[in-house]
Design a protein around this motif. Structure first.
Motif, short mmCIF file in Angstrom:
data_model
loop_
_atom_site.label_atom_id
_atom_site.label_comp_id
_atom_site.label_asym_id
_atom_site.label_seq_id
_atom_site.Cartn_x
_atom_site.Cartn_y
_atom_site.Cartn_z
N ASP A 37 0.84 -1.21 0.00
CA ASP A 37 0.00 0.00 0.00
C ASP A 37 0.87 1.25 0.00
O ASP A 37 1.95 1.27 0.60
N ILE A 38 0.39 2.31 -0.68
CA ILE A 38 1.24 3.51 -0.77
C ILE A 38 1.36 4.23 0.57
O ILE A 38 2.20 5.09 0.72
N ASN A 39 0.51 3.90 1.53
CA ASN A 39 0.61 4.56 2.82
C ASN A 39 1.33 3.71 3.86
O ASN A 39 1.43 4.10 5.01
N SER A 40 1.80 2.53 3.45
CA SER A 40 2.40 1.62 4.42
C SER A 40 3.86 1.99 4.68
O SER A 40 4.66 2.15 3.76
N ARG A 41 4.20 2.18 5.94
CA ARG A 41 5.59 2.43 6.35
C ARG A 41 5.90 1.50 7.51
O ARG A 41 5.24 1.57 8.54
N VAL A 42 6.90 0.65 7.34
CA VAL A 42 7.23 -0.31 8.39
C VAL A 42 8.72 -0.19 8.70
O VAL A 42 9.55 -0.26 7.80
N PRO A 43 9.08 0.00 9.98
CA PRO A 43 10.50 0.03 10.34
C PRO A 43 11.10 -1.37 10.26
O PRO A 43 10.54 -2.31 10.84
N VAL A 44 12.19 -1.51 9.54
CA VAL A 44 12.80 -2.83 9.36
C VAL A 44 14.27 -2.79 9.72
O VAL A 44 14.87 -1.74 9.91
N PHE A 45 14.84 -3.99 9.79
CA PHE A 45 16.23 -4.18 10.16
C PHE A 45 16.85 -5.05 9.07
O PHE A 45 16.31 -6.12 8.75
N LEU A 46 17.94 -4.58 8.44
CA LEU A 46 18.60 -5.36 7.39
C LEU A 46 19.64 -6.24 8.06
O LEU A 46 20.61 -5.72 8.63
N GLN A 47 19.46 -7.56 7.97
CA GLN A 47 20.26 -8.42 8.83
C GLN A 47 21.72 -8.53 8.41
O GLN A 47 22.59 -8.66 9.24
N GLY A 48 21.99 -8.46 7.10
CA GLY A 48 23.37 -8.64 6.69
C GLY A 48 24.27 -7.55 7.21
O GLY A 48 25.34 -7.80 7.78
N SER A 49 23.85 -6.31 7.07
CA SER A 49 24.71 -5.19 7.41
C SER A 49 24.34 -4.56 8.75
O SER A 49 25.01 -3.65 9.19
N GLY A 50 23.25 -5.05 9.36
CA GLY A 50 22.88 -4.54 10.66
C GLY A 50 22.42 -3.10 10.65
O GLY A 50 22.68 -2.34 11.58
N GLN A 51 21.73 -2.69 9.61
CA GLN A 51 21.24 -1.31 9.56
C GLN A 51 19.74 -1.28 9.68
O GLN A 51 19.06 -2.25 9.39
N ARG A 52 19.25 -0.14 10.10
CA ARG A 52 17.81 0.05 10.18
C ARG A 52 17.32 0.83 8.96
O ARG A 52 18.06 1.64 8.42
N ILE B 87 10.15 -10.27 12.73
CA ILE B 87 9.27 -10.99 11.81
C ILE B 87 9.87 -10.87 10.43
O ILE B 87 10.20 -9.77 9.99
N LEU B 88 10.01 -11.98 9.74
CA LEU B 88 10.63 -11.96 8.42
C LEU B 88 9.74 -11.19 7.44
O LEU B 88 8.54 -11.42 7.35
N ALA B 89 10.35 -10.25 6.72
CA ALA B 89 9.58 -9.52 5.70
C ALA B 89 9.99 -9.95 4.30
O ALA B 89 9.16 -10.03 3.41
N GLY B 90 11.27 -10.26 4.10
CA GLY B 90 11.70 -10.68 2.77
C GLY B 90 13.19 -10.53 2.59
O GLY B 90 13.94 -10.51 3.56
N GLN B 91 13.61 -10.41 1.34
CA GLN B 91 15.03 -10.29 1.02
C GLN B 91 15.27 -9.05 0.17
O GLN B 91 14.40 -8.65 -0.60
N VAL B 92 16.47 -8.51 0.30
CA VAL B 92 16.81 -7.30 -0.46
C VAL B 92 17.05 -7.67 -1.91
O VAL B 92 17.70 -8.67 -2.20
N GLY C 265 19.90 -10.08 -1.42
CA GLY C 265 19.75 -11.38 -0.77
C GLY C 265 19.78 -11.29 0.74
O GLY C 265 19.47 -12.26 1.42
N ASP C 266 20.17 -10.12 1.30
CA ASP C 266 20.15 -9.96 2.75
C ASP C 266 18.72 -10.10 3.26
O ASP C 266 17.78 -9.60 2.65
N ARG C 267 18.60 -10.77 4.40
CA ARG C 267 17.26 -10.92 4.97
C ARG C 267 16.81 -9.62 5.64
O ARG C 267 17.61 -8.93 6.25
N VAL C 268 15.53 -9.33 5.51
CA VAL C 268 14.98 -8.13 6.11
C VAL C 268 13.91 -8.55 7.11
O VAL C 268 12.99 -9.29 6.76
N VAL C 269 14.06 -8.10 8.36
CA VAL C 269 13.05 -8.42 9.38
C VAL C 269 12.54 -7.11 9.99
O VAL C 269 13.18 -6.07 9.84
N THR C 270 11.40 -7.19 10.64
CA THR C 270 10.91 -5.98 11.30
C THR C 270 11.80 -5.67 12.49
O THR C 270 12.34 -6.56 13.13
N SER C 271 11.96 -4.38 12.76
CA SER C 271 12.86 -4.01 13.85
C SER C 271 12.12 -3.79 15.15
O SER C 271 12.72 -3.75 16.21
#
Lengths: 296, 176
Positions: A183-198, A239-244, A223-229
């Protein structure tokens, strides 16, 4: 009517019509302004209407769902040979994984016994079916057939079997609305697991949402996994969201783990954020002293 | 009078069926093609064929219901629906004689204008805007759906232009 028969086509009728049209346009605009200013209240109205209309939706959703599964079954029937080969190959690969999983499970059980872990009893989920979805380019959301009667609260995370689908926004008694990650209004804070960035996951109506506000995009690999932060205390963390994936123009995007093509059942997590401890608590509370209660 | 009332109820019923068809979750979340706005196509066709049995109020109610049920920007869909049908209502005399392709062109350009009005109002109210390609596809699909809706309404429901030129006694009295 006024234009077909000459009889009623009088000036008075025309004026009345124009006034009516003006009133309708005014109502539309004021409802729109109200929705932009105070959207929770209009959301509640929407959910109330959805609650009353839901039985008729259930009536239409069943046959169409059956039809789409039939079509999909037919498609898979056509390429059954290829599929068989594919499955055989996958099965071989799976056998190796199964062995690994069993070993890990045993190890996990041993460690847990040592640790005496209590899994949080609050991390339960409620499964609902998507009964209706939104139309038009302004939103991507779905209506679930579970609501506050089933214990769903606003802002909960919605998952399919694999990953995050969206979050609940708007709860009726028997229905609730899930805003998808696309959705164009959806904003979710996530954590990129490979590099440890938000980062912030921003939906833009495409099947692959944008990963925005990354501090150092160079360090992120496809290919880095992305989870909610869990930032913002709305969605639970991890929670797993997907991959970069990296788009052709260098933008970082997310390949969603959830299978949106075959989305029908959705789990809603029953998660309440842990209460934050920010004051000493009532252990050493000073009891108020009242003169009136003093014994004589 | 009663026949007209039944016609209006029929418009409401068919319009509601259109909304339900749009609400059916085929591939929720990532539709490869956006669903056309069947409701506006239906209302345009109905207004051009039976203006007497498509009162503004009924169209407004349908538009607002669709907005609330389909999670569109509340009020905007109803506004454009009412405006588009009113413009068409004023052009009935001219559109009656033209071939269907020209009518389609007129209705299509009005539908596109309706989408533009929605986007402009969203932009004024600082809302998040979808991408241009997405909007263009939505408008295109809606315009393409008009002949299909016309075929269904004309064929199944028997809604066609009344024979032109003749003023029969019942139309003179204002019945249907």
């Amino acid at each position: 009517m006024a234009y077909v028969s000459g009889q009623v086509n009088t000036g008075l009728w025309r004026t009345t019509r124009q006034i009516l049209l003006g009133v309708i346009v005014l109502i539309c605009l004021s409802v729109f302004v109200l929705w932009r200013i105070d959207s929770p209240r209009v959301d509640r109205l929407q959910m109330a209407i959805a609650d009353t209309v839901l039985p008729s939706l259930e009536w239409t959703a069943q046959p169409t769902a059956r039809l789409t599964t039939m079509l999909q079954d037919f498609q898979s029937y056509v390429r059954v040979y290829e599929q068989n080969e594919e499955l055989r190959r996958e099965l071989q690969a799976m056998n190796g994984w199964r062995e690994a999983a069993i070993q890990l499970e045993q190890r996990n059980a041993r460690l847990r016994a040592l640790n005496n872990v209590q899994l949080s009893p609050q991390a339960t989920f409620i499964t609902g079916e998507i009964m209706a979805d939104s139309a038009g380019p302004f939103s991507r959301s779905g209506l679930l057939n579970v609501g506050s009667d089933n214990g769903i609260s606003d802002g909960s995370a919605a998952l399919d079997g694999l990953g995050l689908v969206g979050r609940v926004s708007g709860v009726g008694q028997e229905t609730s609305r899930v805003i998808f990650l696309t959705d164009i209004n959806s904003r979710v804070p996530v954590f990129l697991q490979g590099s440890g960035q938000r980062a912030i996951l921003t939906g833009d109506n495409t099947p692959a949402p944008l990963i925005d506000f990354v501090e150092d995009a160079e360090r992120v690999r496809p290919g880095d996994r992305v989870v909610t932060s869990g930032d913002g205390q709305v969605l639970p963390a991890d929670i797993l969201a997907g991959q970069v994936i990296v788009a052709a123009n260098g933008q970082l995007r997310l390949r969603l783990a959830a299978d949106y093509d075959r989305l029908r059942f959705v789990r809603v997590l029953n998660y309440r954020p842990r209460p934050a401890i920010d004051e000493p608590g009532g252990l050493v509370a000073v009891e108020p002293f009242f003169f009136e209660e003093e014994p004589e | 009078m009663i026949r007209r009332l039944i016609r209006v109820l029929m418009l409401l019923l068919v319009g509601f069926i259109c909304i339900l068809v749009l609400a059916v979750p085929l591939t929720p979340g990532v539709p490869s093609w956006p669903m056309p706005d069947l409701l506006i196509a239906l209302c345009c066709y109905w207004v051009l064929r039976r203006p007497g049995s498509a009162p503004v109020i009924a169209i407004f109610v349908l538009g607002l219901t669709a907005d609330l049920l389909l999670m569109r920007p509340v009020g905007l869909g109803a506004l454009t629906l009412v405006l588009v049908t009113e413009v068409l209502r004023a052009q009935i005399r001219h559109l009656r004689e033209v071939p269907f392709v020209l009518e389609w062109l007129m209705v299509g350009s009005l539908m596109a204008a309706g989408v533009i009005v929605q986007v402009v109002l969203m932009w004024i109210s600082l809302g998040t805007l979808p991408m241009l390609a997405e909007l263009a596809r939505y408008a295109g699909v809606t315009i393409l759906s008009y002949p299909v809706v016309a075929l269904i309404c004309g064929g199944l429901l028997g809604l066609r232009h009344r024979s032109t030129g003749k003023l029969s006694y019942s139309t003179y009295l204002g019945e249907d």
